[in-house]
Design a protein around this motif. Structure first.
Motif: not given
Length: 258
Positions: A75-99
């Motif tokens: 609606d604002k620009f009339g086109r979309i040229d590039v999408l950068m899928n950058n959003a991310g997250a990380r869980v650091i836990k042991g294998l058996m601690q992952h829920t």
């Protein structure tokens, strides 16, 4: 300027690598949409960029939210040229601690998110007969890493998603590629970069001999977003100082004859 007048969306653009990419895209002449789950951060980055930069709230796990975001950009620009899928997250836990919740969260944000956001922008890209999608993978896409089982699984999937999307979009003039960052001194890795035991040690593990900076990732993003990479599709660029390419063990340092 390599991205002049192009309309680019960067998810997770409110801080760290995403914010650096947003600024770099703007410096190359793009109209930047900063999309982030933290609306205040998104609008703050957009305000800093200035011009027609736009900050929007986006939870990449929401199909309705992604569709609304894509509509507001069109609606604002009339086109979309590039999408950068950058959003991310990380869980650091042991294998058996992952829920199961940890597991699902990693898949939802890191793998399903790029799928959802891509589906949201693709109708417009196909209508205009051009487009460019860049997914952010990781060094964890190529090798197992301890205490990150769900994250590694999701980021490994990003490469498969990238290749399959490129195949499905063949002939549509829409390219899909990925960037795989290594250890970058961004908020994502701040605790490791600043710690006495991991900071200097991890910096010395790659062939360049330093921590990466968000701007290092931004340079690769500009290349993939520009026409300079027009013959690259379904591929990935590793930006990790050579960490995945080669390394020496203790007592195996290179020998130089003076």
């Amino acid at each position: 300027m390599r991205l002049e007048q192009k309309v680019v969306i960067v998810t997770g653009g409110g801080r760290g690598i995403g914010a650096a990419i947003c600024q770099a895209f703007a410096n190359e002449g793009a109209h930047v949409v900063v999309a982030d789950i933290n609306e205040e951060n998104a609008k703050g980055v957009a305000e800093k960029i200035g011009g027609q930069a736009m900050g929007v709230a986006l939870d990449v796990r929401s199909p309705d939210g992604a569709a609304a975001m894509a509509k507001s950009v069109f609606d604002k620009f009339g086109r979309i040229d590039v999408l950068m899928n950058n959003a991310g997250a990380r869980v650091i836990k042991g294998l058996m601690q992952h829920t199961q919740e940890d597991w699902q969260q990693m898949l939802d944000i890191n793998l399903t998110g790029p799928f959802i956001c891509s589906q949201a922008v693709l109708p417009q890209m196909m209508n205009q007969k051009s487009g460019n999608i860049i997914n952010v993978a990781s060094i964890a896409s190529f090798m197992g890493r301890p205490n990150r089982v769900a994250y590694v699984a999701a980021k490994s999937g990003v490469l498969g998603l990238t290749r399959a999307m490129a195949a499905d979009l063949s002939g549509k003039n829409i390219r899909v590629n990925a960037i795989a960052p290594g250890m970058v001194a961004s908020p994502f890795n701040q605790s490791f970069a600043e710690a006495e035991d991991t900071g200097p040690a991890w910096a010395s593990e790659n062939l360049i001999g330093r921590w990466g900076q968000p701007e290092d990732i931004a340079g690769a993003a500009i290349f993939l977003a520009s026409d300079e990479s027009s013959f690259i599709n379904g591929s990935e660029i590793k930006v990790e100082g050579g960490w995945l390419a080669a390394r020496s063990r203790s007592g195996e340092e290179p020998i130089w004859d003076e």
